[in-house]
Design a protein around this motif. Structure first.
Motif, PDB file in Angstrom:
ATOM      1  N   GLN A  54       0.826  -1.208   0.000  1.00 42.63           N
ATOM      2  CA  GLN A  54       0.000   0.000   0.000  1.00 42.63           C
ATOM      3  C   GLN A  54       0.860   1.258   0.000  1.00 42.63           C
ATOM      4  OE1 GLN A  54      -2.922   1.338  -0.410  1.00 42.63           O
ATOM      5  NE2 GLN A  54      -3.618  -0.668  -1.103  1.00 42.63           N
ATOM      6  N   TRP A 103      -0.089  -7.960  -8.674  1.00 46.59           N
ATOM      7  CA  TRP A 103      -0.558  -7.064  -9.731  1.00 46.59           C
ATOM      8  C   TRP A 103      -1.827  -6.346  -9.315  1.00 46.59           C
ATOM      9  CZ3 TRP A 103      -5.361  -7.661 -11.906  1.00 46.59           C
ATOM     10  CH2 TRP A 103      -5.995  -8.865 -11.709  1.00 46.59           C
ATOM     11  N   GLN A 104      -2.630  -6.982  -8.458  1.00 48.54           N
ATOM     12  CA  GLN A 104      -3.880  -6.347  -8.024  1.00 48.54           C
ATOM     13  C   GLN A 104      -3.608  -5.071  -7.252  1.00 48.54           C
ATOM     14  OE1 GLN A 104      -5.724 -10.353  -6.555  1.00 48.54           O
ATOM     15  NE2 GLN A 104      -7.005  -8.659  -6.043  1.00 48.54           N
ATOM     16  N   TYR A 105      -2.647  -5.173  -6.308  1.00 50.36           N
ATOM     17  CA  TYR A 105      -2.321  -3.993  -5.516  1.00 50.36           C
ATOM     18  C   TYR A 105      -1.735  -2.909  -6.405  1.00 50.36           C
ATOM     19  CZ  TYR A 105      -3.020  -6.805  -1.368  1.00 50.36           C
ATOM     20  OH  TYR A 105      -3.577  -7.590  -0.399  1.00 50.36           O
ATOM     21  N   ARG A 107      -2.335  -2.430  -9.578  1.00 49.11           N
ATOM     22  CA  ARG A 107      -3.405  -1.825 -10.372  1.00 49.11           C
ATOM     23  C   ARG A 107      -4.178  -0.820  -9.524  1.00 49.11           C
ATOM     24  NH1 ARG A 107      -8.495  -5.314 -12.481  1.00 49.11           N
ATOM     25  NH2 ARG A 107      -8.724  -5.554 -10.252  1.00 49.11           N
ATOM     26  N   GLU A 108      -4.434  -1.183  -8.257  1.00 47.17           N
ATOM     27  CA  GLU A 108      -5.178  -0.262  -7.387  1.00 47.17           C
ATOM     28  C   GLU A 108      -4.365   1.014  -7.129  1.00 47.17           C
ATOM     29  OE1 GLU A 108      -6.376  -1.884  -3.638  1.00 47.17           O
ATOM     30  OE2 GLU A 108      -7.144   0.044  -2.973  1.00 47.17           O
ATOM     31  N   MET A 112      -5.604   4.704  -7.846  1.00 48.51           N
ATOM     32  CA  MET A 112      -5.951   5.552  -6.709  1.00 48.51           C
ATOM     33  C   MET A 112      -4.888   6.606  -6.398  1.00 48.51           C
ATOM     34  SD  MET A 112      -8.878   4.750  -5.535  1.00 48.51           S
ATOM     35  CE  MET A 112     -10.106   3.486  -5.622  1.00 48.51           C
ATOM     36  N   TYR A 113      -3.608   6.308  -6.725  1.00 49.76           N
ATOM     37  CA  TYR A 113      -2.531   7.261  -6.421  1.00 49.76           C
ATOM     38  C   TYR A 113      -1.787   7.735  -7.661  1.00 49.76           C
ATOM     39  CZ  TYR A 113      -2.922   6.332  -1.446  1.00 49.76           C
ATOM     40  OH  TYR A 113      -3.364   6.237  -0.173  1.00 49.76           O
ATOM     41  N   GLU A 125      -5.905  -1.380 -16.602  1.00 51.06           N
ATOM     42  CA  GLU A 125      -7.332  -1.689 -16.489  1.00 51.06           C
ATOM     43  C   GLU A 125      -7.944  -0.950 -15.307  1.00 51.06           C
ATOM     44  OE1 GLU A 125      -8.818  -5.836 -15.871  1.00 51.06           O
ATOM     45  OE2 GLU A 125      -7.715  -6.083 -17.741  1.00 51.06           O
ATOM     46  N   PHE A 127     -10.036  -0.415 -12.001  1.00 52.23           N
ATOM     47  CA  PHE A 127     -10.336  -1.309 -10.876  1.00 52.23           C
ATOM     48  C   PHE A 127     -11.716  -0.987 -10.307  1.00 52.23           C
ATOM     49  CE2 PHE A 127      -9.733  -1.605  -6.123  1.00 52.23           C
ATOM     50  CZ  PHE A 127      -9.972  -2.942  -6.033  1.00 52.23           C
ATOM     51  N   VAL A 128     -11.895   0.231  -9.799  1.00 58.17           N
ATOM     52  CA  VAL A 128     -13.191   0.647  -9.256  1.00 58.17           C
ATOM     53  C   VAL A 128     -13.772   1.778 -10.090  1.00 58.17           C
ATOM     54  CG1 VAL A 128     -14.305   1.675  -7.269  1.00 58.17           C
ATOM     55  CG2 VAL A 128     -12.640  -0.080  -6.918  1.00 58.17           C
TER      56      VAL A 128
ATOM     57  N   VAL B  70     -15.235  -5.370  -9.986  1.00 56.69           N
ATOM     58  CA  VAL B  70     -15.807  -4.800  -8.766  1.00 56.69           C
ATOM     59  C   VAL B  70     -16.063  -3.325  -9.011  1.00 56.69           C
ATOM     60  CG1 VAL B  70     -14.809  -6.454  -7.179  1.00 56.69           C
ATOM     61  CG2 VAL B  70     -13.515  -4.459  -7.826  1.00 56.69           C
ATOM     62  N   GLY B  71     -16.614  -2.645  -8.035  1.00 61.10           N
ATOM     63  CA  GLY B  71     -16.875  -1.217  -8.193  1.00 61.10           C
ATOM     64  C   GLY B  71     -18.335  -0.882  -7.980  1.00 61.10           C
ATOM     65  N   ARG B 356      -3.457   7.580   7.225  1.00 59.24           N
ATOM     66  CA  ARG B 356      -3.879   6.542   6.288  1.00 59.24           C
ATOM     67  C   ARG B 356      -4.401   5.364   7.081  1.00 59.24           C
ATOM     68  NH1 ARG B 356      -5.679   4.041   2.460  1.00 59.24           N
ATOM     69  NH2 ARG B 356      -4.553   2.974   0.830  1.00 59.24           N
ATOM     70  N   PHE B 358      -5.812   1.466   6.173  1.00 58.27           N
ATOM     71  CA  PHE B 358      -5.984   0.526   5.064  1.00 58.27           C
ATOM     72  C   PHE B 358      -6.467  -0.809   5.600  1.00 58.27           C
ATOM     73  CE2 PHE B 358      -3.859  -3.070   2.905  1.00 58.27           C
ATOM     74  CZ  PHE B 358      -4.607  -3.063   1.745  1.00 58.27           C
ATOM     75  N   TYR B 364      -9.610  -9.983  -1.015  1.00 57.68           N
ATOM     76  CA  TYR B 364      -8.957  -9.177  -2.048  1.00 57.68           C
ATOM     77  C   TYR B 364      -8.218 -10.077  -3.040  1.00 57.68           C
ATOM     78  CZ  TYR B 364      -6.578  -5.100  -3.939  1.00 57.68           C
ATOM     79  OH  TYR B 364      -6.129  -4.119  -4.769  1.00 57.68           O
TER      80      TYR B 364
END
Lengths: 186, 399
Positions: A54, A103-105, A107-108, A112-113, A125, A127-128, B70-71, B356, B358, B364
């Motif tokens: 993160q 890869w998921q983290y 991508r997020e 997001m950042y 791609e 994500f949300v 998701v979303g 922060r 998390f 996940y």
């Protein structure tokens, strides 16, 4: 665990280590050392579980802090590896070869950042947020209030009151007028 | 009734040399060729666990490729918490997970206590343990109903949801809330146990055990359940490390990792608790393992009820929480939810607001990477059973 930290310290010169609890340690390493230390810890020291990856935004220092949280099943210790990267040109090496779910983290974090991870699969791609055109929303300079005023409209017939003033005028009117209650300005 | 084992279709396997054509280990998927169909399962499909959807490409009735989307549930809790004071965070974290909100409450409270250096009284720790274990039980009861319903056995779902309601009644007596409890606050818990709680809980444990006996007969000894779940979604021991799999999914593949035993929190170190593992790693093994963990949970609740002290403080002294500044630092607090390691990573910069927060949820990885890997070659009718056997929970993915 202290023995291991000394061992790593001999290998590479890391900046700081913090013992938060008996089962939780943090070390800060340089951006270039990350791949080396992750592969060493995973293959030789048994830190095989990547709990998460993160980012934390330090807007005032113009930096992002990335945290890679590892876990060792044998000595039952969590080790967080902190890396500081530049906020303006945010780019970090991808670790998708070490763990198949990382890869998921990435991508997020990209969404997001706005941190780039070159070579990470499916990183572009969404994500949300589909069709997002503003700056990445988890950055601290993203103005949530301004965005919501610009994007959404209020339902007609609703109004907003200042809570303190409203309570004084409407709800506690008779108490405010009562001479028995001592107020601050008396 | 036809004997399934003698059926001529039992050993049938699709000819993978013809369809789909492979290139470098990946299938060539050309929707124009009319060999494949793309369907969307979710977000309103009854077999999908919560608000997520699967974009599934099928060949005949076998899945060739799948992507999780998701979303549909994003509420931006982590961003919200950056603009709230520490005490204002605590009523929103429980909303992150519906069947099991208490693990979130515990992790956030414990993270704040860890950063601020607060030690909570012993009785509060016991009450937290009781609350956490009861919420695990409630979530498991919901899961077993879902697993049975995904195979078409709706009656078991009704039994267990009914039984969970009795446990929610106990939660209401204990905390004042049925679904979201907001029970554990930084420094301790909000309320003591009401009079007569222990007797009611012990009665309910016996009732739940009777129900579980019925479920064992009708679900675990059922030929249809066995023929559909055995061999479905096998997680190999190598996958556990590679994909970061935790909880019952990892324990069913032989990984001995239970946060309650490996890194004991609250009062789990003083309870008699044994690690339950299996080595088979398919959906049936996971179901059996969770069934044993329900019994373990009931056993732990009765142990806690015996050991809980009658008198004592339930709240440590806190500073004025409206102006509470926590010293700068970082921490990661984890607990064992029914889905596995569930943790909060909290960063404080010394101000009144967290820098922060998390949430690391087990789903996940389970619902995205692992599901996309396991779903290939599964029949389209078994997708729901596979998802429930991984116990995916979308609120943890988007937060």
């Amino acid at each position: 665990m202290e023995y291991l930290l000394n061992k790593i310290k001999k290998m590479i010169k890391f900046e700081a280590s913090i013992k938060q609890r008996d089962d939780l340690y943090f070390i800060t390493v340089k951006k270039e050392q990350l791949e080396l230390i992750l592969s060493y810890l995973r293959d030789n020291e048994g830190f095989t579980h990547l709990a998460f990856l993160q980012a934390v935004d330090y807007l005032e220092d113009n930096k992002f802090q990335l945290t890679y949280m590892l876990y060792n099943y044998d000595i039952k210790v969590n080790l967080g590896i902190k890396v500081y990267i530049d906020r303006e040109k945010a780019e970090m090496v991808s670790i998708h070869k070490f763990w198949a779910h990382s890869w998921q983290y990435q991508r997020e974090l990209h969404e997001m950042y706005g941190i780039n991870f070159p070579g990470s699969p499916r990183v572009e791609e969404s994500f949300v947020l589909e069709g997002w055109e503003e700056i990445p929303p988890m950055r601290r300079d993203f103005n949530t209030l301004e965005y919501s005023i610009k994007t959404y409209y209020q339902r007609p017939g609703r109004s907003t009151n200042d809570p303190a003033k409203y309570m004084k005028e409407k709800m506690y009117k008779k108490y405010a007028e009562s001479p028995k209650i001592r107020r601050d300005n008396d | 009734m036809t004997n399934i084992s003698k059926s001529k279709y039992k050993d049938y396997k699709a000819d993978r040399l013809k369809y789909p054509e492979m290139e470098n280990g990946k299938p060539i998927i050309d929707l124009e060729s009319h060999k494949f169909t793309k369907i969307w399962q979710g977000p309103q499909h009854p077999g999908v666990t919560g608000n997520m959807s699967l974009e599934v490409i099928i060949n005949g009735d076998e899945v060739v490729n799948s992507k999780t989307h998701v979303g549909y549930l994003h509420r931006g809790f982590e961003k919200l918490m950056e603009r709230r004071k520490y005490i204002q965070c605590f009523p929103i974290v429980c909303r992150m997970c519906v069947p099991e909100p208490d693990t979130n409450e515990y992790c956030v409270s414990a993270a704040m206590e860890d950063l601020a250096g607060i030690v909570i009284p012993e009785k509060a720790e016991w009450l937290r343990t009781l609350n956490l274990e009861m919420s695990r039980l409630g979530s498991f009861l919901m899961w077993i109903g879902g697993q049975a319903s995904s195979l078409g056995m709706g009656a078991i779902g009704q039994w267990t949801i009914g039984m969970r309601d009795f446990w929610l009644d106990l939660f209401e007596e204990m905390t004042g809330g049925r679904v979201y409890h907001m029970y554990m606050i930084p420094g301790g818990v909000r309320k003591d146990l009401p009079a007569g709680f222990k007797e009611k809980a012990k009665d309910l444990i016996i009732k739940t055990r009777n129900l579980l006996f019925d479920i064992e007969k009708s679900f675990f000894n059922n030929a249809i359940v066995k023929s559909r779940l055995i061999g479905l979604g096998i997680i190999s021991p190598e996958m556990v490390d590679e994909y970061g799999i935790v909880g019952p999914n990892a324990r069913a593949s032989g990984r001995e990792y239970d946060v309650r035993i490996n890194n004991p929190y609250v009062k789990y170190a003083e309870l008699n608790i044994k690690m339950i593992t299996s080595t088979i790693g398919d959906a049936y093994a996971r179901a059996e393992l969770r069934y044993q963990e329900i019994h373990q949970s009931l056993d732990l609740i009765s142990q806690i009820l015996d050991k809980i002290p009658d008198n004592g403080e339930i709240q440590a002294k806190l500073p004025n929480v409206l102006h509470w500044k926590i010293p700068a630092g970082q921490t990661y607090v984890k607990a064992e939810s029914t889905r596995g390691e569930h943790g909060f990573y909290m960063v404080s910069d010394g101000s009144e607001y967290p820098r922060r927060v998390f949430l690391r949820g087990a789903s996940y990885t389970h619902a995205i990477s692992v599901l996309e890997k396991l779903i290939v070659n599964v029949s389209i009718s078994d997708i729901a059973a596979l998802m429930v056997s991984l116990q995916t929970c979308p609120p943890e993915i988007e937060r």
